[in-house]
Design a protein around this motif. Structure first.
Motif, PDB file in Angstrom:
ATOM      1  N   ILE A   1       6.160   3.721  -8.763  1.00  0.00           N
ATOM      2  CA  ILE A   1       6.390   4.664  -9.851  1.00  0.00           C
ATOM      3  C   ILE A   1       7.819   4.441 -10.329  1.00  0.00           C
ATOM      4  O   ILE A   1       8.768   4.597  -9.554  1.00  0.00           O
ATOM      5  CB  ILE A   1       6.223   6.118  -9.385  1.00  0.00           C
ATOM      6  N   LEU A   2       7.982   4.051 -11.579  1.00  0.00           N
ATOM      7  CA  LEU A   2       9.300   3.795 -12.145  1.00  0.00           C
ATOM      8  C   LEU A   2       9.622   4.897 -13.148  1.00  0.00           C
ATOM      9  O   LEU A   2       8.999   4.992 -14.205  1.00  0.00           O
ATOM     10  CB  LEU A   2       9.330   2.423 -12.823  1.00  0.00           C
ATOM     11  N   ILE A   3      10.581   5.734 -12.799  1.00  0.00           N
ATOM     12  CA  ILE A   3      11.019   6.808 -13.692  1.00  0.00           C
ATOM     13  C   ILE A   3      12.293   6.335 -14.370  1.00  0.00           C
ATOM     14  O   ILE A   3      13.319   6.142 -13.713  1.00  0.00           O
ATOM     15  CB  ILE A   3      11.259   8.117 -12.923  1.00  0.00           C
TER      16      ILE A   3
ATOM     17  N   PRO B   1       8.081  -4.008 -15.546  1.00  0.00           N
ATOM     18  CA  PRO B   1       7.275  -5.018 -14.842  1.00  0.00           C
ATOM     19  C   PRO B   1       5.799  -4.660 -14.901  1.00  0.00           C
ATOM     20  O   PRO B   1       5.425  -3.485 -14.931  1.00  0.00           O
ATOM     21  CB  PRO B   1       7.809  -4.928 -13.402  1.00  0.00           C
ATOM     22  N   ASN B   2       4.962  -5.689 -14.912  1.00  0.00           N
ATOM     23  CA  ASN B   2       3.516  -5.471 -14.879  1.00  0.00           C
ATOM     24  C   ASN B   2       3.120  -4.757 -13.596  1.00  0.00           C
ATOM     25  O   ASN B   2       3.587  -5.099 -12.511  1.00  0.00           O
ATOM     26  CB  ASN B   2       2.768  -6.801 -14.968  1.00  0.00           C
ATOM     27  N   GLY B   3       2.288  -3.753 -13.726  1.00  0.00           N
ATOM     28  CA  GLY B   3       1.755  -3.081 -12.542  1.00  0.00           C
ATOM     29  C   GLY B   3       2.441  -1.794 -12.157  1.00  0.00           C
ATOM     30  O   GLY B   3       1.950  -1.078 -11.280  1.00  0.00           O
ATOM     31  N   VAL B   4       3.575  -1.463 -12.779  1.00  0.00           N
ATOM     32  CA  VAL B   4       4.249  -0.224 -12.413  1.00  0.00           C
ATOM     33  C   VAL B   4       3.642   0.957 -13.163  1.00  0.00           C
ATOM     34  O   VAL B   4       3.062   0.803 -14.241  1.00  0.00           O
ATOM     35  CB  VAL B   4       5.771  -0.263 -12.696  1.00  0.00           C
ATOM     36  N   GLN B   5       3.775   2.128 -12.574  1.00  0.00           N
ATOM     37  CA  GLN B   5       3.458   3.367 -13.282  1.00  0.00           C
ATOM     38  C   GLN B   5       4.762   3.835 -13.917  1.00  0.00           C
ATOM     39  O   GLN B   5       5.657   4.337 -13.239  1.00  0.00           O
ATOM     40  CB  GLN B   5       2.916   4.421 -12.315  1.00  0.00           C
ATOM     41  N   LEU B   6       4.900   3.634 -15.212  1.00  0.00           N
ATOM     42  CA  LEU B   6       6.156   3.942 -15.905  1.00  0.00           C
ATOM     43  C   LEU B   6       6.146   5.374 -16.405  1.00  0.00           C
ATOM     44  O   LEU B   6       5.208   5.811 -17.078  1.00  0.00           O
ATOM     45  CB  LEU B   6       6.359   2.983 -17.073  1.00  0.00           C
ATOM     46  N   GLU B   7       7.222   6.099 -16.085  1.00  0.00           N
ATOM     47  CA  GLU B   7       7.420   7.465 -16.578  1.00  0.00           C
ATOM     48  C   GLU B   7       8.746   7.498 -17.327  1.00  0.00           C
ATOM     49  O   GLU B   7       9.811   7.352 -16.728  1.00  0.00           O
ATOM     50  CB  GLU B   7       7.442   8.465 -15.415  1.00  0.00           C
TER      51      GLU B   7
ATOM     52  N   GLY C   1       0.785  -1.223   0.000  1.00  0.00           N
ATOM     53  CA  GLY C   1       0.000   0.000   0.000  1.00  0.00           C
ATOM     54  C   GLY C   1       0.816   1.272   0.000  1.00  0.00           C
ATOM     55  O   GLY C   1       0.274   2.363  -0.190  1.00  0.00           O
ATOM     56  N   LYS C   2       2.123   1.163   0.221  1.00  0.00           N
ATOM     57  CA  LYS C   2       2.984   2.351   0.198  1.00  0.00           C
ATOM     58  C   LYS C   2       3.412   2.646  -1.237  1.00  0.00           C
ATOM     59  O   LYS C   2       3.423   1.769  -2.094  1.00  0.00           O
ATOM     60  CB  LYS C   2       4.205   2.158   1.101  1.00  0.00           C
ATOM     61  N   THR C   3       3.789   3.889  -1.476  1.00  0.00           N
ATOM     62  CA  THR C   3       4.243   4.294  -2.802  1.00  0.00           C
ATOM     63  C   THR C   3       5.772   4.308  -2.828  1.00  0.00           C
ATOM     64  O   THR C   3       6.405   4.997  -2.023  1.00  0.00           O
ATOM     65  CB  THR C   3       3.707   5.686  -3.177  1.00  0.00           C
TER      66      THR C   3
ATOM     67  N   VAL D   1      10.965  13.504 -11.134  1.00  0.00           N
ATOM     68  CA  VAL D   1      11.160  13.057  -9.745  1.00  0.00           C
ATOM     69  C   VAL D   1      10.537  14.058  -8.776  1.00  0.00           C
ATOM     70  O   VAL D   1       9.839  13.679  -7.825  1.00  0.00           O
ATOM     71  CB  VAL D   1      12.655  12.850  -9.440  1.00  0.00           C
ATOM     72  N   ILE D   2      10.772  15.337  -9.007  1.00  0.00           N
ATOM     73  CA  ILE D   2      10.195  16.368  -8.136  1.00  0.00           C
ATOM     74  C   ILE D   2       8.678  16.340  -8.196  1.00  0.00           C
ATOM     75  O   ILE D   2       7.976  16.494  -7.180  1.00  0.00           O
ATOM     76  CB  ILE D   2      10.730  17.769  -8.522  1.00  0.00           C
ATOM     77  N   GLU D   3       8.143  16.104  -9.384  1.00  0.00           N
ATOM     78  CA  GLU D   3       6.691  16.025  -9.557  1.00  0.00           C
ATOM     79  C   GLU D   3       6.078  14.897  -8.735  1.00  0.00           C
ATOM     80  O   GLU D   3       4.976  15.028  -8.190  1.00  0.00           O
ATOM     81  CB  GLU D   3       6.381  15.825 -11.044  1.00  0.00           C
ATOM     82  N   CYS D   4       6.797  13.775  -8.636  1.00  0.00           N
ATOM     83  CA  CYS D   4       6.265  12.580  -7.956  1.00  0.00           C
ATOM     84  C   CYS D   4       6.704  12.461  -6.503  1.00  0.00           C
ATOM     85  O   CYS D   4       6.159  11.638  -5.758  1.00  0.00           O
ATOM     86  CB  CYS D   4       6.704  11.324  -8.708  1.00  0.00           C
ATOM     87  N   PHE D   5       7.671  13.254  -6.081  1.00  0.00           N
ATOM     88  CA  PHE D   5       8.334  13.056  -4.794  1.00  0.00           C
ATOM     89  C   PHE D   5       7.375  13.138  -3.609  1.00  0.00           C
ATOM     90  O   PHE D   5       7.441  12.329  -2.681  1.00  0.00           O
ATOM     91  CB  PHE D   5       9.467  14.074  -4.633  1.00  0.00           C
TER      92      PHE D   5
END
Length: 402
Positions: free
Chosen positions: A232-234, A243-249, A188-190, A261-265
Motif C-alpha cells: 500500500i503506497l500512500i 510501480p506496477n502492482g501497488v495499491q496507490l492512495e 504475502g505480507k502487507t 495511514v490510520i485507516e490502513c495501519f
C-alpha cells in the motif's frame, strides 16, 4: 521460470549481435515470448529476418514504420515487456540511454518503457575503459538499470581485454534468477509505505510544502513488490509513476495522510514511513485569495498530528520504520527519534550532503536498529538503498519468528 514471460531484446550495432541469435533461440525454446528491436547498425551484422525466424514474431527497426495503424509502435513495444534486455549494448546506445537521447527505435523505446532493463555492454576494451563510457554506465546504474558485466578475452578487433558480450547462457541464467519466485520473508505480507511531501493550504492559490520528491518511498514500494509483498503506497503530490502492482492512495495534506495511514495501519505487517509530512499548517485557511498589501504579513501556524509517534503508540504486531532527514547531528537526532517514537528502525540521511538530499536519485544513509546495531551505506541509488533497507527489515522479521 521464463515460460510465458515477455522479453524485449534490443540489439545495437556491434559484431556481438551474432550471439543474440543464440540468446533469442534459448529464450524462445524456454517458452518466453520474445520481441526483437534492432538499430540500423545491428542489421548490418545480422538480418532482421534471422531474428524473425528465431523469435517467431515481427522484428522492429524503423521508428516511423507503424505496422498497426491503431497503435504508436514505440509506445506499444515499450508497454509490452516484463523485462528489457539490451544485448549487445554498444558505447553509442549506452551513451544515448544515459543522456536521454532518443534518435532511433531502440533509444526511444528505452525512454518510454517502465519495465526493468538489463544492459549487456560489448565493445573494444579501450572504449569500455573510457571515462565517458564509465560515467554513462554509472549513470544507468543510478537509473536502476542492471548491468551484465562483459567478459575478458579475445575481442573481434584483435585486442585482448574486457569487452566481450556476456555469453548467452549466462544472460539466460540472469533472467531465470530475475523471475525466480521470491523466497523473501516479505512474500504475502502487507507493507505500508508513505512517500512524498504534503501540501498545507493557506488560500485557493497558496500552500506550504517541502522539497520531497517521493523517490525514496517509491523505490521502497517497487522493491517490496519484487519481493512478493502486498504494498500500500500512500503518496503526497508527486510526478512519479507508481510501480506496477501497488495499491496507490493519493493524499494532499498532513491531515489526509494521517487519516489514510490510520485507516490502513491495522492491515499492515510492516510500515515504512518515508513521507516528509508537514509539522505545521496555517491555523486559518482563507476561502478567498489573500490580496497583497504594503505591510509585512504574519501567518499563525498550528501543529499537525505526529503520525509516526501515533503509530508507535498504537502498534501491536507491526514493524515500524521511520526516516529522519537532518542537516546536523544526524546520529543524535535519529537515536532520539527511534526511542521517543517507539520505532523498530530508523533511516537517517543528511539533506545538505551532495547526492543525499531531496530530489536526488541517490542517497547516503545510516540505518539504526532498536537492538543497537547500525548500518552505514555509501552513496548509492535509492533503489539500492531500498534493497539494503528491506534486507534489514527481513532480518528483524526472521528474528521475531524464531
Amino acid at each position: 521460470m521464463l515460460k510465458g514471460k515477455k522479453i524485449l531484446l534490443c540489439l545495437a550495432g556491434g559484431v556481438a549481435v551474432y550471439k543474440a541469435c543464440a540468446l533469442t533461440s534459448k529464450l524462445t525454446q524456454a517458452g518466453a515470448s520474445v520481441k526483437v528491436v534492432m538499430t540500423e547498425g545491428a542489421t548490418k551484422f545480422v538480418t532482421p529476418l534471422t531474428f524473425q525466424a528465431l523469435s517467431r514474431d515481427n522484428v522492429y527497426v524503423d521508428t516511423f514504420e507503424e505496422k498497426d495503424p491503431t497503435k504508436i509502435t514505440h509506445i506499444d513495444i515499450a508497454d509490452w515487456p516484463d523485462v528489457v534486455v539490451v544485448a549487445p549494448a554498444t558505447a553509442n546506445i549506452i551513451g544515448k540511454a544515459a543522456n536521454g537521447i532518443a534518435d532511433d527505435l531502440v533509444s526511444t523505446m528505452l525512454l518510454a518503457t517502465t519495465a526493468p532493463i538489463f544492459i549487456a555492454p560489448a565493445m573494444n576494451v579501450h572504449m569500455y575503459e573510457h571515462p565517458a563510457v564509465i560515467a554513462n554506465i554509472d549513470k544507468l546504474k543510478l537509473f536502476g538499470y542492471q548491468i551484465l558485466e562483459p567478459g575478458e578475452g579475445y575481442l573481434a578487433c584483435g585486442y585482448i581485454g574486457k569487452g566481450r558480450l556476456m555469453e548467452p547462457d549466462d544472460i539466460f541464467k540472469h533472467l531465470e534468477e530475475f523471475f525466480q519466485p521470491s523466497s523473501s520473508t516479505l512474500k504475502g505480507k502487507t507493507v505500508l509505505v508513505t512517500a512524498g511531501p504534503t501540501q498545507e493550504k493557506l488560500d485557493p492559490v497558496r500552500y506550504f510544502t517541502n522539497h520531497s520528491s517521493g523517490k525514496m518511498g517509491y523505490a521502497i514500494a517497487e522493491q517490496a513488490i519484487k519481493r512478493g509483498a502486498n504494498v500500500i503506497l500512500i503518496s503526497g503530490p508527486t510526478t512519479i509513476k507508481p510501480p506496477n502492482g501497488v495499491q496507490l492512495e493519493n493524499v494532499t495534506s498532513a491531515k489526509d495522510m494521517f487519516e489514510k495511514v490510520i485507516e490502513c495501519f491495522d492491515f499492515a505487517d510492516v510500515v515504512i514511513k518515508t513521507a516528509a509530512v508537514a509539522d505545521y499548517r496555517p491555523k486559518l485557511v482563507h476561502e478567498q485569495k489573500i490580496k497583497k498589501s504594503p505591510n509585512d504579513w504574519s501567518i499563525e501556524m498550528e501543529r499537525t498530528t505526529d503520525i509516526l509517534k501515533t503509530l508507535g503508540e498504537r502498534k501491536e504486531k507491526q514493524l515500524l520504520v521511520g526516516f529522519a532527514a537532518e542537516s546536523e547531528q544526524l546520529e543524535e537526532y535519529a537515536k532520539d527519534k527511534l526511542e521517543r517514537k517507539n520505532l523498530d528502525m530508523i533511516v537517517t540521511n543528511s539533506i545538505v550532503q551532495p547526492g543525499a538530499g531531496f530530489k536526488a536519485d541517490t542517497n547516503i544513509v545510516t540505518i539504526f536498529n532498536k537492538n543497537g546495531t547500525r548500518l552505514d551505506l555509501p552513496l548509492m541509488s535509492k533503489h539500492e538503498v531500498a534493497n539494503y533497507l528491506l534486507n534489514e527489515v527481513e532480518e528483524v522479521i526472521k528474528d521475531s519468528e524464531k
